[in-house]
Structures are given as structure tokens and as C-alpha cells.
Design an enzyme around this catalytic site. Structure first.
Site, PDB file in Angstrom:
ATOM      1  N   THR A 396       0.956  -1.121  -0.176  1.00  0.00           N
ATOM      2  CA  THR A 396       0.029  -0.290   0.137  1.00  0.00           C
ATOM      3  C   THR A 396       0.795   1.066   0.266  1.00  0.00           C
ATOM      4  O   THR A 396       2.378   1.186  -0.355  1.00  0.00           O
ATOM      5  CB  THR A 396      -0.627  -0.490   0.943  1.00  0.00           C
ATOM      6  OG1 THR A 396      -1.455  -1.320   1.406  1.00  0.00           O
ATOM      7  CG2 THR A 396      -2.188   1.275   1.166  1.00  0.00           C
ATOM      8  N   SER A 458      -7.316  -2.495   7.459  1.00  0.00           N
ATOM      9  CA  SER A 458      -6.300  -1.707   8.133  1.00  0.00           C
ATOM     10  C   SER A 458      -6.032  -0.792   7.856  1.00  0.00           C
ATOM     11  O   SER A 458      -5.451  -0.468   8.216  1.00  0.00           O
ATOM     12  CB  SER A 458      -5.193  -3.039   8.332  1.00  0.00           C
ATOM     13  OG  SER A 458      -5.695  -4.329   8.777  1.00  0.00           O
TER      14      SER A 458
END
Length: 581
Positions: A396, A458
Site C-alpha cells: 500500500t 487495516s
């Protein structure tokens, strides 16, 4: 189709260029600031700030450029979460542009004969692709809180895509680890592989197809992506993946209506407090804000500054373990599941959980029962116990931007796995996500797939205030380790008193309620590790780099310090405006 693909492949031009300039992971100044993992992305944000744009404009410019230079971590084929502090209004808002499941999805989407399908098979497929949210999120951010339009903020990224960027060592290394996935799809292999192998460091990669996609969005706005030719190209790529000769992959079932119906959500931030700070994080369906908040609530009952370093770190690890047990059991998309969030965030519940922390590492703990602290009669049933920890991608990206007026953006966005599904949209040069694999493949569980549902994330972009003013912002990539990186950085900075650059560069130890704790190369065998082993902590085999965080600190003297990684992910780039801007 083959002729069209061949035409698209020919657009990828490869040259060799000199080495990149030295990066600056820490910078202090008096104007706007930016920290990203990409030198070009940080420069794009600074250019927008210097042209009078605000933090939101600059954040979108940086994100668009990251979509070019870090195309396997993020881009317009994915989604994310943006936390914004609005200085004039003295308030924090969030923009949820997480991908959603196509209308064809059911809880059995990843089951065959009643059993979950192979995870890697699911990842590299059209079936893994969720409806992308990034462009809609950028649109909402610019329309509501920005001062520029798509044409202005996409210009730097178009320039980088057209001129090209150099493949770094880590870019080449991570591409090599994913060669099998990239070999499946002809457009992806043409861009990032040479003879079926990863591009070498120093290779200049140009992506005129991505520049074309950005130009169409700049000209036609958000509808160009969700209703125009780009939308048709996405649907075709999902339902009929552009496979290389002799390759096969599962197809998806996405429609033009799925794209046209996509909505971002403007959500109130999740607010908690910690030792006099106000901590603003991302609400559900991101589990980041709630898990960080619960762990901080647990830690708040300990006088960590008076503890020996190893005991304080042991306490941090155990607080993280307890919070992750609750995360895994209860958290999911609140539009589909009644989550006992008030109970989980309760200081009284944290006090109950805190009593479970002893002198020895627990290694595996059960979820607690937050319902007693919930005071919500609409949730009479307790969910099943926490399932075994599910694999979650670590790829990410996160960026941080502030402007001279005091606005702040903390932004994490992603494709999920490194290179997402592996599918590059023919003619448009961007990779599609594999976000649907963030669902739990089997139930009963709050996070099973459902039509229109957003999978639990998350991501934890965070803005922290002190006395009503920004104190610092922090965020990171890293799958479920995002939460522990943000938590540990706050712990390092607030409780251990480390300057932010040291807090970021310190060895990361990530406890997510497993039998062993994730650590980085070089940690096992260190004095720090041996001290924690005396508490019973054990380390996972095969240590890997954890996260690539970015932060901004707002200093008491009115200056700002942008902080990026000093060693991870090839070193990040922090920049601040010069006086006069």
C-alpha cells in the site's frame, strides 16, 4: 483483441537513465510540507503548493504521481481512506473511498464445493477486483475541500507518466517476486517485464497509456472514469482478463452499473484521546482507527515512561495483541454489520482488557466481550469467536501533506496485493485491485463478502491534535502491520520521547495476536530482541521490512518537520516550501 493488445504493448518505451538524486527523508520549514515514499510524488505536491494549491490539492497531485511511480502499490484502479484537518473550521473529516463488491457477490464468492479457494489463485484474477473508489474519492476531496480541479492537479502526474521514471532497486526486487502474476497478463508483462523477467534498476519506464487515462479524467471529470470508455475498459478487463498466450485466470462479474453506482462516503472521524492528545483516525470499514484507539486506551493505564525500555515494549506488544483479538472478531463494514464499536472504544473496557497483561507474553488471546460496555439494545447476539488470522497484503502507500494555512491531509490508498490483481487495463495503463480478497472467504464472520459491501481494511491514516491544534500526523502501508506501525510510532514518539524521525526509523515489532511476532531483518539476536525474549516473546521466521511510513510534525515554534523513511523502501522524500510561498 490481439491486435489491440499489440498496439497497447508497443506504447511502453524503455530507456536507461542516470541514477536518481539523493533523497531527503527529513525537512523542516515554515510553509507547506509533504512526505511520501516517492521523490517525484513529493515534488508534485510541492509544485501544487507553490502554485497556491492547498493541502488537499497537493495530496491528490502526490497520489496521482504515486500511481505512476509506485503502480503496484496504489493507483486509480484501487481505493483508500483520506483524513483531512480543516484549519478554518478546526475540524477533522474523512473520505472513505474503499472499493466495494460488485452486485454479483455473495458470501460464497470465494468458495468451491463449500471450501475456500486457493488464496493466490483468488488474488491474480478478475474475481478479486472490487469497484475502484480512488477517482471518486479524489473528486469528493477536490470538490468539497480543494481549490483546484482535476486538470491542474493531474498535470504533474501526466508529465511523469509521459517522461518516464527510473525503476529503483526495490521496485525491481518486488517485481521479481511477483513475476508469475505479472506474466499472466499481456499488458502488465509488457510494461514491467523484459523477456518475462523484472525490469532492472535504472530502467526508465514510460506509461503513455496512464497519461491518457489521466488526460481523459482531467477533461471529463469523475464521469469519464465511472461512465465513459475507461469504465467500459475496466469491465471488459475484469470479465475477460487480458491474458498472455497460454495463460488462464478466473474471470469476474462486474457491470457498468457497478461503476456508475459507486459512492464515496464522507464519514465522521473516529476520535479517541491519549495522554492529553486527541487522536483522529479512520472509522469503519477501516479497522485501523478503532484498533489503534483500543490499544492506546489499554496502554494509557501504564506509566510507560518509568518502565525499563524492554518492559514498556512488552506492554506495547501485549496491548496490540489484545486489540487485534477484538479487531479480528468484530470489525467489518458498519453498513452491513452491527459492530460493538462504542464498547470497543470504551475506556472502561480497556481497563478490563488491561488486566490481562502480565509479566509473560500471552502468544494467543481470545477476543473480549465489549457488549457489556456497549449500551446498545439493537445488538442482542454475540458473534462467533475470532477466526484464525488471515493473510493480508503488505503493499500500500501513505502520504502526508500540510499547507501554509494549517490544513493537513493524511492519506493511505492501495491496490491490496503488490500489483493488485495483476490486471493492467488495456489502453489505459493502470492496474486493477484485488481488494475482494480482504474479505474472509468463509463464515460465519462479520467480514464475509456481500454485494456492495466494503471489505475490512487495516489502513490507519491518523491526525493527532494537542490543545486543539495539529501536533503530528502519521500513517503507513503494510497490510495489518499498518496498525502496529502507527501504534508503535505513536508509542515511540509520545511514550519513549523519540523525535519523529527516530520513531519512524526504529526497528518495528508487530504483534497481531499470533503465536509469534513479526520483526524486521537484523532484529532477531539484537540486544532489544534478547531483552524481549526474557518476557517470552518469539519472532516469526523470515523477517521482512515492515511498512514505509510518512509523518509531519507541527513544532511549537510554528515550523513544520516532514519525515519520511530514512532506510526502508529505498528512503523516502520529505520536502517543505521555501519562504515566500
Amino acid at each position: 483483441m490481439k491486435a489491440a493488445l499489440a498496439c497497447g504493448l508497443a506504447l511502453s518505451i524503455v530507456l536507461h537513465a542516470p541514477a536518481a538524486s539523493a533523497k531527503t527523508p527529513v525537512a523542516t520549514g515554515t510553509g507547506g510540507a509533504v512526505a511520501t515514499i516517492s521523490e517525484q510524488a513529493s515534488q508534485s505536491a510541492l509544485a501544487i503548493l507553490n502554485r497556491g494549491g492547498n493541502a488537499v490539492d497537493a495530496a491528490v497531485a502526490a497520489a496521482a504521481t504515486l500511481g505512476v511511480t509506485d503502480p503496484f502499490s496504489c493507483g486509480i484502479g484501487g481505493g483508500g481512506f483520506m483524513v483531512i484537518y480543516l484549519a478554518k473550521d478546526k475540524r477533522v473529516i474523512t473520505i472513505d473511498h474503499r472499493e466495494t463488491a460488485p452486485a454479483s457477490f455473495t458470501p460464497a464468492a470465494f468458495l468451491e464445493n463449500g471450501k475456500p479457494i486457493d488464496f493466490d489463485t483468488a488474488v491474480a484474477s478478475g474475481a478479486a477486483v472490487g469497484v475502484p473508489g480512488t477517482v471518486r474519492g479524489w473528486h469528493e476531496a477536490l470538490q468539497r475541500y480543494g481549490s483546484m480541479d482535476f486538470k491542474q492537479v493531474l498535470a504533474p502526474a501526466i508529465d511523469v507518466a509521459t517522461r518516464g521514471y527510473q525503476a529503483t532497486e526495490i521496485f525491481s526486487h518486488l517485481t521479481a517476486k511477483n513475476e508469475r502474476k505479472f506474466q499472466l497478463y499481456a499488458p502488465t508483462g509488457a510494461l514491467y517485464l523484459r523477456g518475462g523477467k523484472a525490469v532492472q534498476p535504472g530502467t526508465l519506464i514510460r506509461n503513455p497509456d496512464m497519461a491518457k487515462a489521466y488526460r481523459e479524467i482531467a477533461a471529463g471529470g469523475v464521469k469519464a472514469f465511472y461512465e465513459g470508455p475507461i469504465a467500459r475498459a475496466i469491465v471488459d478487463a475484469v470479465n475477460r482478463p487480458p491474458l498472455a498466450p497460454g495463460k488462464s485466470a478466473r474471470a469476474g462479474r462486474m457491470t457498468m452499473a457497478d461503476l456508475a453506482n459507486y459512492e464515496a462516503r464522507i464519514r465522521q472521524p473516529l476520535r479517541s484521546t491519549y495522554r492529553g492528545y486527541e487522536v483522529y483516525g479512520m472509522p469503519l470499514p477501516s479497522s485501523g482507527g478503532a484498533t489503534v484507539a483500543e490499544a492506546l486506551n489499554i496502554l494509557e493505564g501504564f506509566d510507560l515512561r518509568k518502565m525499563p525500555r524492554a518492559q514498556a515494549e512488552h506492554t506495547y506488544l501485549e496491548a496490540s495483541r489484545l486489540a487485534f483479538a477484538d479487531r479480528n472478531a468484530y470489525l467489518a463494514d458498519p453498513e452491513y454489520v452491527d459492530v460493538p464499536l462504542a464498547g470497543i472504544l470504551s475506556k472502561e473496557y480497556a481497563a478490563q482488557r488491561r488486566r490481562l497483561i502480565g509479566a509473560a507474553a500471552a502468544h494467543k488471546v481470545a477476543a473480549g466481550d465489549p457488549y457489556a460496555f456497549q449500551d446498545d439494545q439493537s445488538v442482542p447476539l454475540r458473534p462467533q469467536s475470532a477466526v484464525q488470522r488471515k493473510r493480508e497484503s503488505a503493499h500500500t502507500t501513505h502520504l502526508a501533506v500540510s499547507d501554509k494555512d494549517g490544513n493537513v491531509v493524511s492519506y493511505t490508498f492501495t491496490l491490496e496485493d503488490w500489483g493488485g490483481s495483476g490486471i493492467t487495463v488495456p489502453g489505459y495503463g493502470f492496474i486493477l485491485n484485488n481488494e475482494m480478497t480482504d474479505f474472509d472467504f468463509s463464515g460465519p464472520h462479520p467480514n464475509v463478502p456481500e454485494a456492495g459491501k466494503r471489505p475490512r481494511s487495516s489502513m490507519a491514516p491518523t491526525i493527532v491534535l494537542r490543545d486543539g491544534k495539529p501536533a503530528f500526523t502519521i500513517g503507513s502501508p503494510g497490510g495489518s502491520t499498518i496498525i502496529t506501525t502507527v501504534l508503535q510510532t505513536i508509542f515511540n514518539h509520545v511514550d519513549l520521547g523519540m523525535p519523529m524521525d527516530q520513531a519512524l526509523d526504529a526497528p518495528r515489532i508487530s504483534e497481531r495476536n499470533g503465536e509469534a511476532t513479526s520483526v524486521e531483518p537484523g532484529f532477531p539476536g539484537s540486544a532489544q530482541a534478547r531483552a524481549l525474549e526474557r518476557f517470552g516473546h518469539r519472532w516469526e521466521a523470515g523477517p521482512e521490512e515492515i511498512g514505509a511510513a510518512n509523518a509531519i510534525v507541527f513544532n511549537p515554534d510554528g515550523t513544520v518537520t516532514a519525515v519520511s523513511e530514512g532506510k526502508r523502501h529505498g528512503v523516502g522524500t520529505a520536502l517543505v516550501q521555501r519562504r515566500g510561498h
